[in-house]
Motif scaffolding. Structure first.
Motif, PDB file in Angstrom:
ATOM      1  N   GLY A 200       0.843  -1.184   0.000  1.00 56.36           N
ATOM      2  CA  GLY A 200       0.000   0.000   0.000  1.00 56.36           C
ATOM      3  C   GLY A 200       0.877   1.232   0.000  1.00 56.36           C
ATOM      4  O   GLY A 200       2.097   1.150  -0.176  1.00 56.36           O
ATOM      5  N   VAL A 201       0.281   2.378   0.198  1.00 56.61           N
ATOM      6  CA  VAL A 201       0.996   3.653   0.209  1.00 56.61           C
ATOM      7  C   VAL A 201       1.097   4.145   1.645  1.00 56.61           C
ATOM      8  O   VAL A 201       0.094   4.219   2.355  1.00 56.61           O
ATOM      9  N   GLY A 202       2.312   4.457   2.077  1.00 56.60           N
ATOM     10  CA  GLY A 202       2.508   4.843   3.473  1.00 56.60           C
ATOM     11  C   GLY A 202       3.272   6.138   3.628  1.00 56.60           C
ATOM     12  O   GLY A 202       3.823   6.695   2.663  1.00 56.60           O
ATOM     13  N   ILE A 203       3.328   6.605   4.850  1.00 49.58           N
ATOM     14  CA  ILE A 203       4.090   7.790   5.227  1.00 49.58           C
ATOM     15  C   ILE A 203       5.481   7.332   5.652  1.00 49.58           C
ATOM     16  O   ILE A 203       5.617   6.453   6.499  1.00 49.58           O
ATOM     17  N   GLY A 204       6.504   7.905   5.035  1.00 52.44           N
ATOM     18  CA  GLY A 204       7.872   7.509   5.335  1.00 52.44           C
ATOM     19  C   GLY A 204       8.468   8.324   6.469  1.00 52.44           C
ATOM     20  O   GLY A 204       8.226   9.525   6.589  1.00 52.44           O
ATOM     21  N   LEU A 205       9.241   7.653   7.304  1.00 53.75           N
ATOM     22  CA  LEU A 205       9.942   8.328   8.387  1.00 53.75           C
ATOM     23  C   LEU A 205      11.194   7.542   8.759  1.00 53.75           C
ATOM     24  O   LEU A 205      11.380   6.402   8.313  1.00 53.75           O
ATOM     25  N   ARG A 206      12.067   8.154   9.540  1.00 55.72           N
ATOM     26  CA  ARG A 206      13.307   7.482   9.904  1.00 55.72           C
ATOM     27  C   ARG A 206      13.028   6.330  10.874  1.00 55.72           C
ATOM     28  O   ARG A 206      12.114   6.407  11.702  1.00 55.72           O
ATOM     29  N   LYS A 207      13.826   5.276  10.783  1.00 55.44           N
ATOM     30  CA  LYS A 207      13.582   4.080  11.581  1.00 55.44           C
ATOM     31  C   LYS A 207      13.632   4.353  13.071  1.00 55.44           C
ATOM     32  O   LYS A 207      12.930   3.707  13.851  1.00 55.44           O
ATOM     33  N   GLU A 208      14.464   5.304  13.484  1.00 62.87           N
ATOM     34  CA  GLU A 208      14.591   5.573  14.921  1.00 62.87           C
ATOM     35  C   GLU A 208      13.384   6.309  15.492  1.00 62.87           C
ATOM     36  O   GLU A 208      13.230   6.399  16.709  1.00 62.87           O
ATOM     37  N   ASP A 209      12.507   6.819  14.626  1.00 63.41           N
ATOM     38  CA  ASP A 209      11.357   7.601  15.101  1.00 63.41           C
ATOM     39  C   ASP A 209      10.125   6.710  15.294  1.00 63.41           C
ATOM     40  O   ASP A 209       9.035   7.002  14.789  1.00 63.41           O
ATOM     41  N   ASP A 210      10.293   5.636  16.055  1.00 68.08           N
ATOM     42  CA  ASP A 210       9.206   4.670  16.181  1.00 68.08           C
ATOM     43  C   ASP A 210       8.029   5.209  16.988  1.00 68.08           C
ATOM     44  O   ASP A 210       6.877   4.879  16.707  1.00 68.08           O
ATOM     45  N   THR A 211       8.305   6.028  18.000  1.00 71.65           N
ATOM     46  CA  THR A 211       7.202   6.606  18.775  1.00 71.65           C
ATOM     47  C   THR A 211       6.333   7.482  17.887  1.00 71.65           C
ATOM     48  O   THR A 211       5.094   7.438  17.952  1.00 71.65           O
ATOM     49  N   LEU A 212       6.967   8.277  17.030  1.00 74.25           N
ATOM     50  CA  LEU A 212       6.219   9.115  16.091  1.00 74.25           C
ATOM     51  C   LEU A 212       5.417   8.244  15.128  1.00 74.25           C
ATOM     52  O   LEU A 212       4.269   8.560  14.811  1.00 74.25           O
ATOM     53  N   ARG A 213       6.009   7.136  14.676  1.00 80.44           N
ATOM     54  CA  ARG A 213       5.296   6.226  13.771  1.00 80.44           C
ATOM     55  C   ARG A 213       4.028   5.695  14.425  1.00 80.44           C
ATOM     56  O   ARG A 213       2.954   5.643  13.794  1.00 80.44           O
ATOM     57  N   GLN A 214       4.110   5.307  15.681  1.00 83.72           N
ATOM     58  CA  GLN A 214       2.940   4.787  16.385  1.00 83.72           C
ATOM     59  C   GLN A 214       1.865   5.855  16.537  1.00 83.72           C
ATOM     60  O   GLN A 214       0.666   5.577  16.395  1.00 83.72           O
ATOM     61  N   ARG A 215       2.268   7.084  16.808  1.00 79.42           N
ATOM     62  CA  ARG A 215       1.304   8.187  16.942  1.00 79.42           C
ATOM     63  C   ARG A 215       0.634   8.471  15.595  1.00 79.42           C
ATOM     64  O   ARG A 215      -0.567   8.750  15.541  1.00 79.42           O
ATOM     65  N   ILE A 216       1.408   8.404  14.522  1.00 82.65           N
ATOM     66  CA  ILE A 216       0.850   8.612  13.177  1.00 82.65           C
ATOM     67  C   ILE A 216      -0.183   7.529  12.873  1.00 82.65           C
ATOM     68  O   ILE A 216      -1.272   7.819  12.351  1.00 82.65           O
ATOM     69  N   ASN A 217       0.136   6.284  13.183  1.00 83.96           N
ATOM     70  CA  ASN A 217      -0.812   5.193  12.930  1.00 83.96           C
ATOM     71  C   ASN A 217      -2.114   5.405  13.698  1.00 83.96           C
ATOM     72  O   ASN A 217      -3.208   5.183  13.164  1.00 83.96           O
ATOM     73  N   ALA A 218      -2.001   5.835  14.951  1.00 81.05           N
ATOM     74  CA  ALA A 218      -3.206   6.090  15.756  1.00 81.05           C
ATOM     75  C   ALA A 218      -4.020   7.238  15.164  1.00 81.05           C
ATOM     76  O   ALA A 218      -5.258   7.180  15.106  1.00 81.05           O
ATOM     77  N   ALA A 219      -3.327   8.282  14.678  1.00 82.62           N
ATOM     78  CA  ALA A 219      -4.025   9.426  14.088  1.00 82.62           C
ATOM     79  C   ALA A 219      -4.699   9.046  12.780  1.00 82.62           C
ATOM     80  O   ALA A 219      -5.827   9.469  12.497  1.00 82.62           O
ATOM     81  N   LEU A 220      -4.040   8.235  11.956  1.00 81.69           N
ATOM     82  CA  LEU A 220      -4.648   7.779  10.697  1.00 81.69           C
ATOM     83  C   LEU A 220      -5.903   6.952  10.983  1.00 81.69           C
ATOM     84  O   LEU A 220      -6.923   7.093  10.295  1.00 81.69           O
ATOM     85  N   LYS A 221      -5.834   6.101  11.983  1.00 76.76           N
ATOM     86  CA  LYS A 221      -6.999   5.288  12.360  1.00 76.76           C
ATOM     87  C   LYS A 221      -8.157   6.184  12.794  1.00 76.76           C
ATOM     88  O   LYS A 221      -9.304   5.979  12.398  1.00 76.76           O
ATOM     89  N   GLU A 222      -7.844   7.194  13.581  1.00 79.96           N
ATOM     90  CA  GLU A 222      -8.880   8.128  14.032  1.00 79.96           C
ATOM     91  C   GLU A 222      -9.481   8.887  12.857  1.00 79.96           C
ATOM     92  O   GLU A 222     -10.703   9.112  12.799  1.00 79.96           O
ATOM     93  N   MET A 223      -8.651   9.270  11.882  1.00 77.60           N
ATOM     94  CA  MET A 223      -9.135   9.987  10.704  1.00 77.60           C
ATOM     95  C   MET A 223     -10.084   9.124   9.881  1.00 77.60           C
ATOM     96  O   MET A 223     -11.059   9.619   9.315  1.00 77.60           O
ATOM     97  N   ARG A 224      -9.808   7.830   9.800  1.00 75.40           N
ATOM     98  CA  ARG A 224     -10.713   6.923   9.096  1.00 75.40           C
ATOM     99  C   ARG A 224     -12.034   6.791   9.841  1.00 75.40           C
ATOM    100  O   ARG A 224     -13.115   6.726   9.240  1.00 75.40           O
ATOM    101  N   GLU A 225     -11.973   6.747  11.159  1.00 74.40           N
ATOM    102  CA  GLU A 225     -13.167   6.497  11.974  1.00 74.40           C
ATOM    103  C   GLU A 225     -14.059   7.723  12.106  1.00 74.40           C
ATOM    104  O   GLU A 225     -15.293   7.587  12.185  1.00 74.40           O
ATOM    105  N   ASP A 226     -13.471   8.920  12.142  1.00 73.17           N
ATOM    106  CA  ASP A 226     -14.290  10.114  12.398  1.00 73.17           C
ATOM    107  C   ASP A 226     -14.738  10.833  11.117  1.00 73.17           C
ATOM    108  O   ASP A 226     -15.365  11.885  11.179  1.00 73.17           O
ATOM    109  N   GLY A 227     -14.405  10.281   9.945  1.00 73.60           N
ATOM    110  CA  GLY A 227     -14.860  10.863   8.692  1.00 73.60           C
ATOM    111  C   GLY A 227     -13.909  11.869   8.071  1.00 73.60           C
ATOM    112  O   GLY A 227     -14.143  12.332   6.939  1.00 73.60           O
TER     113      GLY A 227
END
Length: 260
Positions: A215-242
């Motif tokens: 699929g198509v994803g947002i790229g970030l540096r490997k060491e920024d895993d906390t930011l990656r997890q926050r992005i995933n949570a935000a994307l999920k929320e964006m799908r759920e709230d319209g």
């Protein structure tokens, strides 16, 4: 304490809270290509717009981040991230195993597929390497479309271009027999532009994960895993709230998250 004093204290506390919240907002720089409409493109005014840009801005609101969107040529977009010129890539980048050797990705924010496009009436039915031997076929350099083209049609006359617009222009001008591109922007170009009226999709959608990835994803540096997890949570929320669907519907007639 008088009511007036209480109101003054409450107002002061609210103002302090707002200032503290603003101070806590992180600064993020986000790179996109700026040459891949309708996903990302530069207006004559210099403003960067498109689906990717709106997704990035909505994501920044969810993250409480102050974001700056910058345009970066495709060939240098991963090196720029690794050099810390910016923090994220939101540029319709396929999640592939080869790219995952260099950078990390968010969960997909839309589905991926490629397609072959030819002039109308070209009569191209044998879409094998043998059938297209000697044909002139174009794709964007440095992209997975180029990897697919070189691996699948080695007997063709392969031409690679700095961006997708130049591939499309040469196909519309008769300088190419065929091109390979991402399915969604190709559909938009074919159906919604004067140049695109020249041509049509041929063959079946290309869904080989070796080339279109996960699929198509947002790229970030490997060491920024906390930011990656926050992005995933935000994307999920964006799908759920319209939020995601509202942006999707401004640009596309289908849900590109599923390509349905």
């Amino acid at each position: 304490m008088t009511v007036f004093k209480r109101l003054r204290i409450t107002a002061g506390a609210l103002a302090f809270a707002c200032l503290a919240s603003a101070a806590m907002a992180e600064d993020l720089r986000i790179a996109t290509e700026g040459a891949y409409p309708p996903f990302n493109y530069v207006e004559p005014s210099g403003e960067i717009k498109g689906f990717d840009v709106e997704i990035a801005n909505a994501l920044c609101k969810k993250l409480n981040a102050n974001c700056t969107i910058v345009a970066q040529d495709w060939d240098g977009i991963i090196p720029g991230l690794l050099a810390k010129k910016y923090d994220l890539i939101v540029a319709s980048m396929f999640i592939t195993e080869e790219r995952k050797k260099q950078i990390a990705f968010s969960d997909p924010y839309y589905a991926s597929a490629m397609t072959l496009v030819a002039p109308k009436g070209a009569g191209l039915t044998d879409l094998t390497d043998k059938g297209l031997s000697g044909k002139t076929i174009g794709a964007q350099a440095g992209a997975t479309q180029a990897d697919y083209l070189q691996a699948t049609f080695p007997s063709a006359d392969i031409r690679l271009y700095p961006n997708q617009d130049e591939v499309n222009l040469d196909l519309a001008s008769g300088r190419l027999d065929l091109e390979v591109g991402d399915m969604v922007p190709m559909a938009e170009w074919l159906h919604n532009t004067a140049d695109g009226a020249c041509c049509e999709m041929v063959g079946e959608p290309i869904r080989d994960p070796a080339f279109v990835g996960e699929g198509v994803g947002i790229g970030l540096r490997k060491e920024d895993d906390t930011l990656r997890q926050r992005i995933n949570a935000a994307l999920k929320e964006m799908r759920e709230d319209g939020t995601y669907q509202a942006i999707n519907d401004k640009y596309f007639d289908i849900d590109i998250y599923t390509l349905k």
